[in-house]
Design an enzyme around this catalytic site. Sequence first.
Site, short mmCIF file in Angstrom:
data_model
loop_
_atom_site.label_atom_id
_atom_site.label_comp_id
_atom_site.label_asym_id
_atom_site.label_seq_id
_atom_site.Cartn_x
_atom_site.Cartn_y
_atom_site.Cartn_z
N GLU A 1 -4.25 13.49 9.83
CA GLU A 1 -5.17 13.14 8.75
C GLU A 1 -6.46 12.68 9.44
O GLU A 1 -6.51 11.58 10.00
CB GLU A 1 -4.61 12.00 7.89
CG GLU A 1 -5.52 11.70 6.72
CD GLU A 1 -5.51 10.25 6.25
OE1 GLU A 1 -5.92 10.01 5.10
OE2 GLU A 1 -5.11 9.35 7.01
N GLN B 1 -3.03 -5.28 6.41
CA GLN B 1 -2.72 -4.20 7.36
C GLN B 1 -3.47 -4.42 8.68
O GLN B 1 -4.43 -3.71 8.99
CB GLN B 1 -3.12 -2.85 6.74
CG GLN B 1 -2.25 -2.45 5.57
CD GLN B 1 -2.81 -1.27 4.77
OE1 GLN B 1 -4.02 -1.20 4.54
NE2 GLN B 1 -1.95 -0.37 4.35
N ARG C 1 3.06 13.70 10.00
CA ARG C 1 1.72 13.68 9.43
C ARG C 1 1.16 12.36 9.93
O ARG C 1 1.64 11.29 9.56
CB ARG C 1 1.79 13.73 7.90
CG ARG C 1 0.44 13.64 7.19
CD ARG C 1 0.16 12.24 6.76
NE ARG C 1 -1.03 12.10 5.93
CZ ARG C 1 -1.61 10.94 5.68
NH1 ARG C 1 -1.11 9.83 6.17
NH2 ARG C 1 -2.67 10.86 4.94
N ASP D 1 0.86 -1.19 0.00
CA ASP D 1 0.00 0.00 0.00
C ASP D 1 0.90 1.24 0.00
O ASP D 1 0.78 2.11 0.85
CB ASP D 1 -0.93 -0.02 1.23
CG ASP D 1 -1.85 1.21 1.26
OD1 ASP D 1 -2.00 1.87 0.22
OD2 ASP D 1 -2.42 1.50 2.34
N ASP E 1 -1.18 9.40 10.22
CA ASP E 1 -2.10 8.71 9.32
C ASP E 1 -3.35 8.23 10.07
O ASP E 1 -3.25 7.71 11.18
CB ASP E 1 -1.34 7.50 8.75
CG ASP E 1 -2.07 6.82 7.63
OD1 ASP E 1 -2.51 7.52 6.70
OD2 ASP E 1 -2.19 5.57 7.66
N ASP F 1 -4.78 -4.07 12.27
CA ASP F 1 -4.81 -2.92 13.17
C ASP F 1 -4.05 -3.20 14.45
O ASP F 1 -4.17 -4.29 15.03
CB ASP F 1 -6.26 -2.58 13.56
CG ASP F 1 -6.85 -1.53 12.64
OD1 ASP F 1 -6.73 -1.70 11.41
OD2 ASP F 1 -7.42 -0.55 13.16
N ASN G 1 -1.76 3.17 12.87
CA ASN G 1 -3.06 2.53 13.10
C ASN G 1 -2.92 1.02 12.91
O ASN G 1 -3.59 0.23 13.56
CB ASN G 1 -4.10 3.06 12.13
CG ASN G 1 -5.41 2.33 12.28
OD1 ASN G 1 -6.05 2.40 13.31
ND2 ASN G 1 -5.79 1.56 11.25
N HIS G 2 -2.01 0.67 12.00
CA HIS G 2 -1.82 -0.74 11.65
C HIS G 2 -0.36 -0.96 11.27
O HIS G 2 0.36 0.00 11.00
CB HIS G 2 -2.71 -1.10 10.45
CG HIS G 2 -2.65 -0.05 9.38
ND1 HIS G 2 -3.59 0.95 9.28
CD2 HIS G 2 -1.75 0.18 8.39
CE1 HIS G 2 -3.27 1.74 8.27
NE2 HIS G 2 -2.16 1.31 7.71
C1 GLC Z 1 -4.32 6.85 4.78
C2 GLC Z 1 -3.39 7.11 3.64
C3 GLC Z 1 -3.63 6.12 2.55
C4 GLC Z 1 -3.42 4.72 3.11
C5 GLC Z 1 -4.26 4.50 4.36
C6 GLC Z 1 -3.84 3.26 5.08
O1 GLC Z 1 -5.64 7.07 4.46
O2 GLC Z 1 -3.51 8.44 3.21
O3 GLC Z 1 -2.82 6.33 1.45
O4 GLC Z 1 -3.75 3.75 2.16
O5 GLC Z 1 -4.14 5.55 5.27
O6 GLC Z 1 -2.65 3.48 5.80
#
Ligand code: GLC
Length: 553
Positions: free
Chosen positions: A243, A169, A199, A61, A201, A171, A103-104
């Site tokens: 984000e 991915q 930044r 990813d 995520d 969590d 997050n993961h």
């Molecule tokens: C965020 C990122 C994206 C990614 C996702 C999973 O939304 O901007 O590109 O696929 O997280 O980490």
Amino acid sequence: MINDLWYKNAVVYCLSVETFMDANGDGVGDFQGLQRRLDYLAGLGVTAIWLMPFQTSPDRDDGYDVSDYYNVNPRYGTLGDFVEFTHGAKQRGIRVLIDLVVNHTSDEHPWFQDARSNPDSRYRDWYLWSDKKPANADEGMVFPGVQKSTWTYDEKAKQYYFHRFYDFQPDLNTANPHVQAELLKIMGFWIQLGVAGFRMDAVPFVIAEKGAEVTKPKEQYDMLRMFREFLQWRLGDSIILAEANVVPKENLNYFGEDGERMQMMFNFHVNQALFYALASADGRPLTKAITDTMSRPQTAQWGMFLRNHDELDLGRLSEKQRQTVFSEFGPDKSMQLYDRGIRRRLAPMLKGDRRRLELAYSLMFSLPGTPVIRYGDEIGMGDDLSLPERNCARTPMQWSTEPQGGFSKNEKPVLPVISGGAFGFEHTNVAQQRRDPNSMLNWMERLIRMRKEAPEIGWGDCVPLDTGDKGVLALRYDWRENSVLVVHNLNPTPVEVEFDVGLDDDGATLIDIVDDGSSQAQKNGKHKLLLDAYAYRWFRVGGLDYLLKRREI
Ligand code: GLC
């Protein structure tokens, strides 16, 4: 308020090391290549770089699946190269922000490998497991159409594991104190190596309650304060840019009532209204979005943007508004993604029309926040819709007319360089635009300079003015007895507008800081402006008498 909050008036440039510049000729961008391009970025005038994930990763990813948080993906170089890069950036006065994807992890991360192989593993509880498939396993997928579920059975673990994103991915159980401690350690590590912040995520998911029994996950906002405090203890002026695509009433939960949580957040709400404004020439929903997201603690700041590395998510527009944007900017199914967005780059969306591109960037740069641009925006790069999902807008940077656009000496770059047509590297590249004073690149450099010279936008109070035309947006910024006024004509036709600058004095002169020309108030105290189709004007509110008078008040 102290002036030191650098992020209030930064100009952020987001790039992926993988597709920026390949120095060693293996077809993959690397830190040494990026290092060589630092002077280019300094010349453009950006003050901060946001690096997309570059840590070790199977790269399924685009690096958002990390398998080692404490290393650079060997394809991009070494930790040594990374430090050389942050040092080089610092020497040029550029700060470095990096993506923090916690997050993961990747399913190849040793933590997950250990966790799945043994129920007694110390890492088992770092992830979320369930014996049975939870009832809501088929809900809440972030990538509908591509991702089938949020709980997947793992043969090795003999249990289901939770994944908000793709199944590779898993969590992290972010409520687990051991996970939290590790997360802080990761931040501390990179701060030590020279970064100015992160930044972060997918923040709403990081702080959400997770688990098979959770039906309505609540956000654990206190976690944000913990991240912030840790970070500022380690490095006082470092920041987190979140984000978080949330509704306006949630904003203060992320910033903190007194600004004690995230310093910055991307303004997704304004982003969607901005695209609607560009598509429909109706600025009213944008003005509303600006107003709805206006209130924030003094130290907090929005990140404003047009397109990013993901699809343009239109999920928060009304159905009718969304259809307007789709039909104007992404009519073909191949241009759309995940039932909610458009996956194209901005220049092709605006049909390469320079007037509209300038309007869009001028508008974004003068919204109440800090502008974030993406590599390639400055030359008007295009997309390659033959590539899957979001990869279409992640192609290599186009530097010159050399093979592979000067990105790599290798004939097989990591993603194909766009070739042929108006957006191909033969036609759209840095080297040519550098020589042409009227190029997009040189225009962008001027825009950046202008934004830096108008700190009122980053610091000041923003006041939308009534222009009497729904297609003409006027915003006034007041800060320290100075005012800046920006006017944008979304209409494809010239218009004349008459409006009140709204200051309690009618002697104001508007001094154009982009082009020649100024405007004197008429007898009735109002200003009359004739605006070309898609025109944008930046004014400083001035006139010596006027300023003196204001000071007396
Ligand atoms: C965020 C990122 C994206 C990614 C996702 C999973 O939304 O901007 O590109 O696929 O997280 O980490």
